[in-house]
Design a protein around this motif. Structure first.
Motif, PDB file in Angstrom:
ATOM      1  N   THR A  97     -35.336   6.668   2.378  1.00 59.43           N
ATOM      2  CA  THR A  97     -34.229   6.003   1.708  1.00 59.43           C
ATOM      3  C   THR A  97     -34.636   4.587   1.295  1.00 59.43           C
ATOM      4  O   THR A  97     -35.400   3.932   1.996  1.00 59.43           O
ATOM      5  CB  THR A  97     -32.970   5.974   2.602  1.00 59.43           C
ATOM      6  OG1 THR A  97     -31.891   5.440   1.859  1.00 59.43           O
ATOM      7  CG2 THR A  97     -33.186   5.146   3.843  1.00 59.43           C
ATOM      8  N   PRO A  98     -34.178   4.111   0.156  1.00 61.89           N
ATOM      9  CA  PRO A  98     -34.550   2.760  -0.278  1.00 61.89           C
ATOM     10  C   PRO A  98     -33.812   1.651   0.480  1.00 61.89           C
ATOM     11  O   PRO A  98     -34.143   0.488   0.327  1.00 61.89           O
ATOM     12  CB  PRO A  98     -34.162   2.745  -1.766  1.00 61.89           C
ATOM     13  CG  PRO A  98     -33.124   3.801  -1.906  1.00 61.89           C
ATOM     14  CD  PRO A  98     -33.422   4.834  -0.872  1.00 61.89           C
ATOM     15  N   ASP A  99     -32.845   1.997   1.309  1.00 63.02           N
ATOM     16  CA  ASP A  99     -32.059   1.010   2.048  1.00 63.02           C
ATOM     17  C   ASP A  99     -32.853   0.513   3.259  1.00 63.02           C
ATOM     18  O   ASP A  99     -33.074   1.255   4.214  1.00 63.02           O
ATOM     19  CB  ASP A  99     -30.746   1.648   2.502  1.00 63.02           C
ATOM     20  CG  ASP A  99     -29.769   0.653   3.084  1.00 63.02           C
ATOM     21  OD1 ASP A  99     -30.167  -0.485   3.361  1.00 63.02           O
ATOM     22  OD2 ASP A  99     -28.595   1.035   3.259  1.00 63.02           O
ATOM     23  N   PRO A 100     -33.288  -0.756   3.259  1.00 61.83           N
ATOM     24  CA  PRO A 100     -34.107  -1.251   4.370  1.00 61.83           C
ATOM     25  C   PRO A 100     -33.367  -1.278   5.705  1.00 61.83           C
ATOM     26  O   PRO A 100     -33.997  -1.248   6.758  1.00 61.83           O
ATOM     27  CB  PRO A 100     -34.511  -2.660   3.937  1.00 61.83           C
ATOM     28  CG  PRO A 100     -33.573  -3.034   2.852  1.00 61.83           C
ATOM     29  CD  PRO A 100     -33.084  -1.766   2.237  1.00 61.83           C
ATOM     30  N   ARG A 101     -32.035  -1.305   5.675  1.00 60.51           N
ATOM     31  CA  ARG A 101     -31.273  -1.276   6.921  1.00 60.51           C
ATOM     32  C   ARG A 101     -31.389   0.078   7.601  1.00 60.51           C
ATOM     33  O   ARG A 101     -31.046   0.224   8.764  1.00 60.51           O
ATOM     34  CB  ARG A 101     -29.801  -1.585   6.652  1.00 60.51           C
ATOM     35  CG  ARG A 101     -29.580  -3.001   6.161  1.00 60.51           C
ATOM     36  CD  ARG A 101     -28.171  -3.190   5.712  1.00 60.51           C
ATOM     37  NE  ARG A 101     -27.980  -2.387   4.483  1.00 60.51           N
ATOM     38  CZ  ARG A 101     -26.880  -2.396   3.772  1.00 60.51           C
ATOM     39  NH1 ARG A 101     -25.851  -3.111   4.141  1.00 60.51           N
ATOM     40  NH2 ARG A 101     -26.794  -1.678   2.680  1.00 60.51           N
ATOM     41  N   ILE A 102     -31.871   1.071   6.880  1.00 59.26           N
ATOM     42  CA  ILE A 102     -32.026   2.413   7.440  1.00 59.26           C
ATOM     43  C   ILE A 102     -33.494   2.749   7.664  1.00 59.26           C
ATOM     44  O   ILE A 102     -33.880   3.206   8.735  1.00 59.26           O
ATOM     45  CB  ILE A 102     -31.366   3.465   6.522  1.00 59.26           C
ATOM     46  CG1 ILE A 102     -29.867   3.199   6.449  1.00 59.26           C
ATOM     47  CG2 ILE A 102     -31.648   4.871   7.011  1.00 59.26           C
ATOM     48  CD1 ILE A 102     -29.143   4.018   5.429  1.00 59.26           C
TER      49      ILE A 102
END
Length: 129
Positions: A97-102
């Motif tokens: 996923t591109p979301d760094p929080r994930i």
């Protein structure tokens, strides 16, 4: 699935890999579960996202990147299909996923498990020497 109006997420949720959808349209998929959303008018367009709830049962809320991936614009109608992901596809989603929080915590967890396995193997080998 019914056609729902596409709306944007709140500013605080921009850039997240989430889709907000009323429980009646989630096809039995639980809240916080990862699902594949497919645009049924163009089956080549799909997106994997975390499903969260919303009170509005006439709309689906998604971020800009999700709308781009599905090929829809804000305020347009979307006819879609949902499919829950299996454990392997979920793991792949967490790592890609591109979301760094994930993806950052996911990669840290993978490295931690890998190093833990190496430590166990080295510990067992040292017992036999």
């Amino acid at each position: 699935m019914p056609q729902l109006e596409v709306k944007g997420l709140d500013r605080s949720e921009w850039g997240s890999s989430i889709v907000r959808l009323h429980q009646s349209h989630r096809s039995g998929i639980e809240r916080y579960d990862v699902a594949r959303i497919t645009n049924t008018s163009d089956r080549s367009r799909s997106y994997d996202a975390v499903l969260l709830g919303h009170d509005d049962d006439s709309a689906i809320y998604m971020a800009f990147d999700t709308r781009q991936a599905l090929g829809v614009k804000k305020n347009a109608q979307l006819d879609f299909e949902l499919k829950a992901l299996g454990w392997f596809d979920k793991l792949r989603w967490y790592l890609r996923t591109p979301d760094p929080r994930i993806f950052i915590p996911a990669w840290l967890a993978i490295w931690s498990v890998g190093l833990g396995v190496v430590g166990i193997v080295l510990g067992v080998v040292s017992l036999f020497k």
